[in-house]
Scaffold this motif. Structure first.
Motif, PDB file in Angstrom:
ATOM      1  N   TYR A  21       0.834  -1.338  -0.096  1.00  0.00           N
ATOM      2  CA  TYR A  21       0.214  -0.096   0.072  1.00  0.00           C
ATOM      3  C   TYR A  21       0.698   1.221  -0.206  1.00  0.00           C
ATOM      4  N   TYR A  68      -5.826   4.545  -0.384  1.00  0.00           N
ATOM      5  CA  TYR A  68      -6.180   3.199   0.503  1.00  0.00           C
ATOM      6  C   TYR A  68      -7.653   2.692  -0.108  1.00  0.00           C
ATOM      7  N   GLU A  69      -8.472   3.688  -0.541  1.00  0.00           N
ATOM      8  CA  GLU A  69      -9.736   3.427  -1.336  1.00  0.00           C
ATOM      9  C   GLU A  69      -9.616   2.705  -2.608  1.00  0.00           C
ATOM     10  N   ARG A  70      -8.554   2.883  -3.200  1.00  0.00           N
ATOM     11  CA  ARG A  70      -8.265   2.436  -4.449  1.00  0.00           C
ATOM     12  C   ARG A  70      -7.262   0.978  -4.349  1.00  0.00           C
ATOM     13  N   PHE A  71      -6.791   0.852  -3.252  1.00  0.00           N
ATOM     14  CA  PHE A  71      -5.638  -0.265  -3.152  1.00  0.00           C
ATOM     15  C   PHE A  71      -6.550  -1.519  -2.393  1.00  0.00           C
ATOM     16  N   ALA A  72      -6.637  -2.568  -2.862  1.00  0.00           N
ATOM     17  CA  ALA A  72      -7.205  -3.621  -2.080  1.00  0.00           C
ATOM     18  C   ALA A  72      -6.642  -4.728  -1.387  1.00  0.00           C
ATOM     19  N   GLU A  73      -5.428  -4.493  -1.234  1.00  0.00           N
ATOM     20  CA  GLU A  73      -4.430  -5.662  -0.486  1.00  0.00           C
ATOM     21  C   GLU A  73      -3.538  -4.948   0.774  1.00  0.00           C
ATOM     22  N   CYS A  74      -4.240  -3.975   1.298  1.00  0.00           N
ATOM     23  CA  CYS A  74      -3.501  -3.281   2.378  1.00  0.00           C
ATOM     24  C   CYS A  74      -3.746  -4.322   3.624  1.00  0.00           C
ATOM     25  N   GLU A  75      -2.710  -4.678   4.245  1.00  0.00           N
ATOM     26  CA  GLU A  75      -2.734  -5.510   5.522  1.00  0.00           C
ATOM     27  C   GLU A  75      -2.625  -4.903   6.700  1.00  0.00           C
TER      28      GLU A  75
END
Length: 218
Positions: free
Chosen positions: A135, A170-177
């Motif tokens: 992210y 963040y809203e565009r990225f789906a892989e944040c841990e």
């Protein structure tokens, strides 16, 4: 077996030239974490330029052309945590509850982002992540893309590289841990409350004084 996603015990600070007694007290409060096995990494504009030139050259032009210290520091903070992992902490944040911070770090070993519901953003002043958190890299690519397209002048700094950018990326990225934590779960006061606060250290883990030293070009 080593958990590759574990956030290392590293505190990252970016410091400018205008130190005050309050800033020194804030930095010292985090330095005490060395007693608990943490490493403190202090970054300056000069060391960050060398770091980015060596490791993330695609972001160097945007870093060097920053309109103020915040834009340079924003780009740099995301990249140093991406490279090394750890905890980014603005230099005007005071840590006073060490046991709760240690519990926070142990509970959120994959890192965390601080959500500020008052303005619907993700706070850029404090976050943590393991090394190579995708992210953070995606976030900087977003900023650099805006810069390269000549669209930076259409935005204020918070939208371009700060908390609003953190939220939109963040809203565009789906892989944040990373886990999401409410700002009032770790900060004693929010941005509005700190302006009239007179007592510190009675609740929560830390206090952010929001000194706005970022407004000037370093």
């Amino acid at each position: 077996m080593i958990n590759k996603l574990m956030t290392p015990k590293i505190i990252h600070h970016i410091v400018g030239g205008k130190r005050t007694e309050l800033i020194d007290a804030c930095l010292q409060s985090w330095a005490k974490l060395e007693e608990y096995g943490f490493e403190i990494m202090i970054w300056t504009d000069a060391s960050l330029a060398v770091f980015i030139r060596k490791n993330y050259r695609f972001a160097l032009a945007a870093f060097l052309a920053a309109r103020n210290h915040a834009e340079a520091a924003d780009i740099a903070r995301y990249l140093v945590v991406h490279k090394y992992g750890g905890y980014y902490v603005d230099w005007d944040i005071l840590l006073f509850n060490y046991p709760d911070f240690l519990e926070l770090s142990e509970t959120n070993e994959n890192g965390y982002l601080v959500v500020d519901k008052s303005n619907d953003t993700i706070a850029s002043e404090h976050f943590s992540a393991p090394a190579q958190e995708k992210y953070l890299y995606f976030l900087v690519k977003d900023i650099v893309h805006t810069f390269n397209r000549g669209e930076r002048e259409l935005m204020w700094t918070p939208q371009y590289s700060g908390p609003y950018r953190m939220k939109t990326s963040y809203e565009r990225f789906a892989e944040c841990e990373q886990d999401l934590i409410d700002v009032k779960d770790i900060f004693e006061y929010d941005y509005t409350e700190i302006r009239t606060a007179t007592v510190y250290g009675e609740k929560q883990i830390m206090v952010h004084f929001w000194m706005h030293s970022w407004l000037e070009k370093s």
